[in-house]
Design a protein around this motif. Structure first.
Motif, short mmCIF file in Angstrom:
data_model
loop_
_atom_site.label_atom_id
_atom_site.label_comp_id
_atom_site.label_asym_id
_atom_site.label_seq_id
_atom_site.Cartn_x
_atom_site.Cartn_y
_atom_site.Cartn_z
N ALA A 38 44.08 38.74 45.87
CA ALA A 38 44.37 39.89 45.01
C ALA A 38 45.64 39.61 44.22
CB ALA A 38 44.52 41.15 45.84
N GLN A 39 45.69 40.21 43.04
CA GLN A 39 46.84 40.06 42.16
C GLN A 39 47.42 41.44 41.86
OE1 GLN A 39 48.06 37.12 41.26
NE2 GLN A 39 46.38 35.99 42.26
N PRO A 40 48.76 41.57 41.80
CA PRO A 40 49.34 42.87 41.44
C PRO A 40 48.95 43.25 40.01
CG PRO A 40 51.02 41.16 41.45
CD PRO A 40 49.79 40.54 42.03
N GLN A 122 47.72 48.98 44.18
CA GLN A 122 47.83 48.41 42.83
C GLN A 122 47.59 46.90 42.87
OE1 GLN A 122 48.43 50.08 39.54
NE2 GLN A 122 47.36 51.39 41.00
N GLN A 123 46.58 46.53 43.65
CA GLN A 123 46.14 45.15 43.72
C GLN A 123 44.76 45.04 43.07
OE1 GLN A 123 47.91 42.35 45.38
NE2 GLN A 123 49.52 43.86 44.96
N ALA A 124 44.55 43.97 42.29
CA ALA A 124 43.30 43.79 41.56
C ALA A 124 42.61 42.51 42.01
CB ALA A 124 43.56 43.74 40.06
N ARG A 125 41.29 42.59 42.14
CA ARG A 125 40.48 41.43 42.48
C ARG A 125 39.36 41.31 41.45
NH1 ARG A 125 41.23 40.02 48.08
NH2 ARG A 125 42.49 41.61 49.16
N GLU A 126 39.13 40.10 40.96
CA GLU A 126 38.07 39.91 39.96
C GLU A 126 36.69 39.96 40.61
OE1 GLU A 126 36.68 37.02 36.28
OE2 GLU A 126 38.49 36.52 37.43
N PHE A 127 35.78 40.60 39.91
CA PHE A 127 34.38 40.70 40.33
C PHE A 127 33.58 39.75 39.44
CE2 PHE A 127 30.15 42.47 40.66
CZ PHE A 127 30.08 42.92 41.97
#
Length: 552
Positions: A38-40, A122-127
């Motif tokens: 995950a990325q902030p 507020q962590q993002a993961r690519e789908f």
């Protein structure tokens, strides 16, 4: 690329180049298409990214699709189904909203990257894309060509209880998006931004290249999505807070634009619609339907509190109008007639199509509302564009911020309190209404207009002691024979007048009308643009001459 060739150009088939996965997107992922790492992420980070991109040369993300996708027909593309068991929010128990993704293909050859955002961390993961996410039955797609990470074309959102059957909003193609009202029927579209829609250079179509979707709470019908926009002329960072209400969809939009270069015509909150024919323009309605349009008028709530109604046209040639204003309170493309009898169309359901209203949430300063009307011979081409153009020049290196709200609804969100304009009609003029022209038609050609006013306190005003009258002007020609008629069956007031030309020119005639009562304006302002026919067509149809019976 111009507007009319955009779709045609996007459908041109190109040779398959066999792009490797690394040239698109490459990342470690779990078995359910989600990145391990995950990325902030937050909106400030997105703005900084867009600003940094604007300082660098534009890099197109358009790709060459494999032949099996590039050659899809619209029917085949629509046959591709997303597997709802892989929806973005399927793991939220008791959810009220869910999201599915659109496949690339046909003219959608600018892949977007999609991220799931945990609003708490507020962590993002690519789908990521994989063929297993889709059902290709009936689409004639060769899945063996889909071994790379092709990305997605956009996304759409569903609302309970129909979490898999009928979407209520979608983002698909360039920066286009749309939503429904209470009837759950799509109609007109909005865009992230418009660039040079009517200028001496080809129109530019900026595109959303990345979406970040926050996972909504289980009981919530509101969610937030972020978007990164890119084009040769500018970049943009967008935040959409989207409220999926019972009878409408409301979007709160904050956008930050960073021009790479000077832009002659920057369109803020652009709306795109279709007007083929309506009550006032019958030349194109050679169909079984009395009207065909997604919207019938541009309505403006000006900074000085004036309410303006401008009926839309399918003009004989491209028409561009600019309406100067300062700190507008709102504008929109409206579909006012919502009864089936107005359209008699069970396939397109024009009576169920929503209106779209723009409400600025901060001061926009000086500028103009631009209206572009393009001739069309069919109902499948969007030929109406409206947007706000700031007065200040747009230069490279600037940071432009705009905040506004979009209402997708069957009704405009604000009531002017004034008498409203219902319908505009026109026909032969020059003789007394209610009478046949008689043995001879008038010597001088004229055009008759009828404008119907409804609601407000029109009935009490008409039946009361106040003197109600219409003030009418025209940019050329002469207005004559003004009449006001009360139409009791429909509780409306009709204003009739004839327009007489003063020359043979075919330049558009700008008309203006308001209702007044003892000097007080009581109605919206009617603005109309009329296109006189050429001189050789300013004639009345031949009058039939009775013939004596032939002798036997």
């Amino acid at each position: 690329m111009d507007r009319r060739s955009l779709l045609k150009t996007s459908l041109i088939l190109a040779a398959w180049s066999g792009l490797p996965a690394a040239s698109l997107f490459a990342a470690a992922r779990t078995n359910d298409n989600i990145d391990d790492e995950a990325q902030p992420f937050d909106f400030d980070m997105l703005q900084r990214r867009a600003r940094d991109m604007a300082s660098k040369e534009y890099q197109s993300n358009r790709v060459t699709l494999p032949p099996t996708l590039a050659s899809l027909t619209p029917q085949q593309y629509n046959a591709i189904r997303y597997d709802p068991s892989h929806s973005l929010w399927h793991d939220v128990e008791g959810r009220q909203l869910d999201a599915q993704l659109f496949h690339v293909g046909m003219g959608f050859d600018q892949p977007v990257r999609v991220y799931k955002v945990d609003p708490e961390t507020q962590q993002a993961r690519e789908f990521h894309f994989s063929p297993e996410l889709f059902d290709y039955q009936g689409a004639n797609v060769d899945a063996s060509q889909l071994q790379e990470d092709l990305g997605f074309a956009g996304f759409r959102v569903f609302k309970a209880p129909s979490l898999t059957e009928r979407d209520i909003l979608s983002f698909l193609g360039a920066s286009y998006f749309r939503a429904v009202g209470h009837t759950e029927q799509y109609g007109l579209s909005a865009r992230g931004v418009a660039v040079n829609s009517y200028f001496d250079t080809p129109e530019e179509f900026p595109a959303f290249t990345h979406f970040w979707l926050e996972t909504p709470a289980a009981d919530s019908t509101t969610f937030t999505t972020y978007a990164l926009l890119d084009s040769p002329s500018l970049t943009g960072a967008y935040r959409f807070v989207i409220h999926c209400e019972d009878d409408r969809v409301v979007m709160d939009i904050d956008k930050h634009l960073f021009p790479r270069q000077e832009i002659a015509q920057l369109g803020i909150a652009p709306l795109t619609s279709m007007f083929f024919c309506g009550t006032h323009q019958r030349r194109m309605c050679n169909t079984i339907h009395p009207q065909i349009h997604d919207s019938d008028r541009l309505t403006m709530w000006r900074g000085n509190d004036e309410w303006v109604c401008r009926p839309l046209n399918n003009p004989p040639r491209v028409q561009f109008n600019a309406f100067t204003d300062s700190n507008p309170k709102g504008f929109g493309l409206l579909q006012m007639h919502q009864d089936f009898e107005h359209y008699e169309d069970v396939l397109s359901n024009y009576h169920r199509r929503p209106s779209l209203w723009v409400e600025p949430r901060d001061e926009w300063g000086d500028g103009e509302i631009h209206l572009l009307e393009i001739p069309t011979t069919g109902e499948t081409t969007d030929n109406i564009v409206a947007f706000w153009k700031p007065a200040q020049p747009v230069e490279a290196g600037q940071a432009l911020n705009f905040s506004y709200r979009l209402y997708w609804s069957g009704e405009r969100p604000f009531d002017s309190g004034l008498v409203k304009i219902d319908t505009t009609r026109s026909g032969m003029g020059g003789f007394t209404e209610g009478w046949a022209p008689g043995e001879h038609y008038p010597d001088v050609w004229a055009r008759r207009f009828a404008v119907d006013f409804i609601e407000g306190d029109i009935e009490s005003l008409w039946n009361g002691d106040r003197n109600v009258y219409a003030t009418i002007s025209a940019s050329t020609g002469e207005v004559r024979d003004v009449q006001l008629l009360w139409m009791d069956p429909v509780k409306s007031l009709r204003v009739l007048f004839d327009w007489y030309p003063e020359n043979d020119l075919q330049d558009p005639v700008d008309m203006r009308m308001v209702l007044e009562a003892d000097g007080e304006i009581i109605s919206e302002t009617w603005l109309y643009q009329y296109f006189p026919p050429p001189p050789e067509k300013r004639i009345y149809p031949p009058h039939p001459v009775p013939q004596a019976p032939a002798a036997e």
